[in-house]
Design a protein around this motif. Structure first.
Motif, PDB file in Angstrom:
ATOM      1  N   GLN A 114       0.829  -1.204   0.000  1.00 41.08           N
ATOM      2  CA  GLN A 114       0.000   0.000   0.000  1.00 41.08           C
ATOM      3  C   GLN A 114       0.865   1.257   0.000  1.00 41.08           C
ATOM      4  OE1 GLN A 114      -3.676  -0.205   0.243  1.00 41.08           O
ATOM      5  NE2 GLN A 114      -3.289   1.814  -0.621  1.00 41.08           N
ATOM      6  N   LEU A 115       1.920   1.247   0.807  1.00 39.66           N
ATOM      7  CA  LEU A 115       2.809   2.402   0.866  1.00 39.66           C
ATOM      8  C   LEU A 115       3.441   2.685  -0.494  1.00 39.66           C
ATOM      9  CD1 LEU A 115       4.176   4.426   2.963  1.00 39.66           C
ATOM     10  CD2 LEU A 115       6.111   2.836   2.914  1.00 39.66           C
ATOM     11  N   ARG A 116       3.878   1.637  -1.156  1.00 37.71           N
ATOM     12  CA  ARG A 116       4.560   1.806  -2.435  1.00 37.71           C
ATOM     13  C   ARG A 116       3.600   2.122  -3.576  1.00 37.71           C
ATOM     14  NH1 ARG A 116       9.692   2.799  -2.229  1.00 37.71           N
ATOM     15  NH2 ARG A 116      10.047   1.775  -4.225  1.00 37.71           N
ATOM     16  N   ALA A 117       2.343   1.716  -3.428  1.00 32.09           N
ATOM     17  CA  ALA A 117       1.382   1.893  -4.520  1.00 32.09           C
ATOM     18  C   ALA A 117       0.836   3.309  -4.598  1.00 32.09           C
ATOM     19  CB  ALA A 117       0.229   0.896  -4.364  1.00 32.09           C
ATOM     20  N   VAL A 118       0.801   4.006  -3.477  1.00 34.10           N
ATOM     21  CA  VAL A 118       0.209   5.350  -3.435  1.00 34.10           C
ATOM     22  C   VAL A 118       1.323   6.358  -3.192  1.00 34.10           C
ATOM     23  CG1 VAL A 118      -1.509   6.838  -2.332  1.00 34.10           C
ATOM     24  CG2 VAL A 118      -1.930   4.371  -2.529  1.00 34.10           C
ATOM     25  N   ARG A 119       1.622   7.152  -4.189  1.00 33.63           N
ATOM     26  CA  ARG A 119       2.806   8.000  -4.144  1.00 33.63           C
ATOM     27  C   ARG A 119       2.794   8.984  -2.982  1.00 33.63           C
ATOM     28  NH1 ARG A 119       4.655  10.839  -9.628  1.00 33.63           N
ATOM     29  NH2 ARG A 119       4.943   8.627 -10.089  1.00 33.63           N
ATOM     30  N   CYS A 120       1.639   9.520  -2.639  1.00 35.60           N
ATOM     31  CA  CYS A 120       1.595  10.555  -1.600  1.00 35.60           C
ATOM     32  C   CYS A 120       1.721   9.985  -0.192  1.00 35.60           C
ATOM     33  CB  CYS A 120       0.298  11.356  -1.715  1.00 35.60           C
ATOM     34  SG  CYS A 120      -1.188  10.424  -1.275  1.00 35.60           S
ATOM     35  N   LEU A 121       1.548   8.673  -0.035  1.00 33.84           N
ATOM     36  CA  LEU A 121       1.574   8.083   1.302  1.00 33.84           C
ATOM     37  C   LEU A 121       2.984   8.054   1.867  1.00 33.84           C
ATOM     38  CD1 LEU A 121      -0.809   4.983   1.421  1.00 33.84           C
ATOM     39  CD2 LEU A 121      -0.963   7.099   2.721  1.00 33.84           C
ATOM     40  N   ARG A 122       3.080   8.308   3.186  1.00 33.72           N
ATOM     41  CA  ARG A 122       4.365   8.245   3.863  1.00 33.72           C
ATOM     42  C   ARG A 122       4.360   7.260   5.023  1.00 33.72           C
ATOM     43  NH1 ARG A 122       7.812   9.874   0.425  1.00 33.72           N
ATOM     44  NH2 ARG A 122       9.335  10.100   2.113  1.00 33.72           N
ATOM     45  N   MET A 123       3.176   6.846   5.460  1.00 32.64           N
ATOM     46  CA  MET A 123       3.080   5.845   6.519  1.00 32.64           C
ATOM     47  C   MET A 123       1.771   5.086   6.367  1.00 32.64           C
ATOM     48  SD  MET A 123       2.853   6.319  10.706  1.00 32.64           S
ATOM     49  CE  MET A 123       4.606   6.181  11.060  1.00 32.64           C
ATOM     50  N   VAL A 124       1.835   3.762   6.601  1.00 32.49           N
ATOM     51  CA  VAL A 124       0.638   2.925   6.658  1.00 32.49           C
ATOM     52  C   VAL A 124       0.689   2.169   7.977  1.00 32.49           C
ATOM     53  CG1 VAL A 124      -0.752   1.144   5.553  1.00 32.49           C
ATOM     54  CG2 VAL A 124       0.634   2.680   4.151  1.00 32.49           C
ATOM     55  N   ILE A 125      -0.398   2.244   8.749  1.00 37.30           N
ATOM     56  CA  ILE A 125      -0.443   1.582  10.052  1.00 37.30           C
ATOM     57  C   ILE A 125      -1.521   0.509  10.049  1.00 37.30           C
ATOM     58  CG2 ILE A 125       0.343   3.699  11.165  1.00 37.30           C
ATOM     59  CD1 ILE A 125      -2.499   4.039  12.276  1.00 37.30           C
ATOM     60  N   GLY A 126      -1.353  -0.480  10.909  1.00 40.79           N
ATOM     61  CA  GLY A 126      -2.347  -1.536  11.043  1.00 40.79           C
ATOM     62  C   GLY A 126      -3.444  -1.150  12.019  1.00 40.79           C
ATOM     63  N   GLU A 127      -4.650  -1.629  11.750  1.00 40.58           N
ATOM     64  CA  GLU A 127      -5.760  -1.492  12.688  1.00 40.58           C
ATOM     65  C   GLU A 127      -6.238  -2.897  13.031  1.00 40.58           C
ATOM     66  OE1 GLU A 127     -10.350  -0.024  12.590  1.00 40.58           O
ATOM     67  OE2 GLU A 127      -8.870   1.382  11.795  1.00 40.58           O
ATOM     68  N   ARG A 128      -6.012  -3.314  14.269  1.00 40.37           N
ATOM     69  CA  ARG A 128      -6.253  -4.692  14.665  1.00 40.37           C
ATOM     70  C   ARG A 128      -7.734  -5.058  14.634  1.00 40.37           C
ATOM     71  NH1 ARG A 128      -2.628  -3.921  19.956  1.00 40.37           N
ATOM     72  NH2 ARG A 128      -3.559  -1.858  19.645  1.00 40.37           N
ATOM     73  N   ARG A 157      -8.320   4.864  14.854  1.00 40.43           N
ATOM     74  CA  ARG A 157      -8.901   4.133  15.977  1.00 40.43           C
ATOM     75  C   ARG A 157      -7.873   3.348  16.770  1.00 40.43           C
ATOM     76  NH1 ARG A 157     -13.435   0.424  13.669  1.00 40.43           N
ATOM     77  NH2 ARG A 157     -13.445  -0.182  15.874  1.00 40.43           N
ATOM     78  N   ASP A 158      -6.726   3.021  16.159  1.00 39.94           N
ATOM     79  CA  ASP A 158      -5.819   2.068  16.798  1.00 39.94           C
ATOM     80  C   ASP A 158      -4.368   2.395  16.464  1.00 39.94           C
ATOM     81  OD1 ASP A 158      -4.746  -0.124  18.100  1.00 39.94           O
ATOM     82  OD2 ASP A 158      -5.231  -1.533  16.498  1.00 39.94           O
ATOM     83  N   THR A 159      -3.834   3.470  17.049  1.00 39.29           N
ATOM     84  CA  THR A 159      -2.427   3.785  16.778  1.00 39.29           C
ATOM     85  C   THR A 159      -1.484   2.941  17.616  1.00 39.29           C
ATOM     86  OG1 THR A 159      -2.351   5.557  18.431  1.00 39.29           O
ATOM     87  CG2 THR A 159      -3.025   6.160  16.188  1.00 39.29           C
ATOM     88  N   GLY A 160      -2.051   2.143  18.555  1.00 38.02           N
ATOM     89  CA  GLY A 160      -1.211   1.275  19.375  1.00 38.02           C
ATOM     90  C   GLY A 160      -0.835  -0.028  18.704  1.00 38.02           C
ATOM     91  N   CYS A 161      -1.368  -0.286  17.529  1.00 38.60           N
ATOM     92  CA  CYS A 161      -1.007  -1.515  16.807  1.00 38.60           C
ATOM     93  C   CYS A 161       0.488  -1.491  16.495  1.00 38.60           C
ATOM     94  CB  CYS A 161      -1.821  -1.625  15.522  1.00 38.60           C
ATOM     95  SG  CYS A 161      -1.433  -3.098  14.539  1.00 38.60           S
ATOM     96  N   VAL A 195      -0.929   9.691   6.024  1.00 42.50           N
ATOM     97  CA  VAL A 195      -0.952   8.429   6.758  1.00 42.50           C
ATOM     98  C   VAL A 195      -2.288   7.744   6.525  1.00 42.50           C
ATOM     99  CG1 VAL A 195      -0.724   7.337   9.026  1.00 42.50           C
ATOM    100  CG2 VAL A 195       0.491   9.491   8.555  1.00 42.50           C
ATOM    101  N   TRP A 196      -2.245   6.440   6.241  1.00 49.72           N
ATOM    102  CA  TRP A 196      -3.448   5.626   6.112  1.00 49.72           C
ATOM    103  C   TRP A 196      -3.376   4.475   7.101  1.00 49.72           C
ATOM    104  CZ3 TRP A 196      -4.639   4.579   0.204  1.00 49.72           C
ATOM    105  CH2 TRP A 196      -5.101   5.770  -0.372  1.00 49.72           C
ATOM    106  N   SER A 197      -4.542   3.885   7.376  1.00 52.22           N
ATOM    107  CA  SER A 197      -4.584   2.645   8.162  1.00 52.22           C
ATOM    108  C   SER A 197      -5.352   1.595   7.375  1.00 52.22           C
ATOM    109  CB  SER A 197      -5.261   2.880   9.515  1.00 52.22           C
ATOM    110  OG  SER A 197      -6.638   3.151   9.369  1.00 52.22           O
TER     111      SER A 197
END
Length: 236
Positions: A114-128, A157-161, A195-197
């Motif tokens: 996901q990070l590599r596919a979307v040029r503007c993204l700089r961080m992708v986080i998990g949401e458990r 919702r879940d930055t602690g992942c 940033v996306w999750s």
């Protein structure tokens, strides 16, 4: 001199504190997912463990070229361990995951893709999804996340992942402080980074008990939360 072909595409940073018994199965699982798919390295940061964690890590370093290690002499905390690993990384792209087996290594590929596919993204986080922690930890996490999201307005919702993928230079440009790992999306957005999750798998801990726990999470986090709010108001 290291060639472009030798440079890993992804550095996986794993902070660990007293995780004896979890090191070997985690290395095996990561290798089963990433071998022949990516050039990668695994960097264990042994954060002052007092059990057999350090020995188990060095066994894996000796057995596998992709495994590297850094050892803290004492326990500095999870945020410090993550930063040590990122500083040691050879790749421009970083994945962070917990060392207890609760994060699914298959999700690394999804977040990285996901990070590599979307040029503007700089961080992708998990949401458990369907969290496997006990009810008290789930409750404390829910309260802390709700307070953080409302006060910081980060929308997550879940930055602690524990599982996150981001670019090394962006991370190193953030202000460093204890417990900063809980606020990475808000800090990234403060610096103008997208940033996306995405949903990720959550599994039961493989063995042992968590040492990087939410002990007094809400009370310990209040000072950090106020500090991040202060930073947001003074962003350039």
């Amino acid at each position: 001199m290291e060639s472009a072909m030798d440079t890993p595409e992804l550095s996986i940073v794993i902070p660990v504190y007293d995780e004896s018994g979890n090191i070997l199965p985690l290395v095996e699982e990561v290798r089963s997912v990433l071998d022949r798919r990516l050039r990668y390295e695994i960097i264990f940061v042994n954060d002052g463990s007092t059990d057999g964690t350090g020995r188990e890590i060095e066994t894996q370093v000796a057995a596998h070229e992709v495994v590297r290690s850094v050892h803290h002499p004492v326990n500095y905390g999870q945020s410090a361990a993550v930063r040590t690993g990122v500083e040691a990384a050879r790749s421009a792209t970083i994945a962070v995951m917990d060392g207890d087996g609760q994060n699914d290594p298959k999700d690394i590929l999804r977040l990285y893709g996901q990070l590599r596919a979307v040029r503007c993204l700089r961080m992708v986080i998990g949401e458990r999804q369907r969290r496997q922690d006990g009810w008290l930890r789930r409750l404390s996490s829910r309260v802390a996340n709700a307070a953080r999201s409302r006060l910081l307005g980060d929308g997550f919702r879940d930055t602690g992942c524990g599982i996150k993928v981001f670019y090394r230079n962006d991370y190193l440009g953030l202000p460093a402080f204890n417990h900063m790992h809980r606020f990475l999306p808000a800090l990234m957005r403060r610096n103008g980074r997208a940033v996306w999750s995405i949903p990720v798998n959550d599994r039961p801990r493989r063995c042992g008990r968590s040492k990087y726990v939410v002990n007094k999470r809400l009370w310990v986090g209040i000072a950090d939360l106020l500090g991040v709010m202060w930073l947001q108001k003074r962003q350039l």
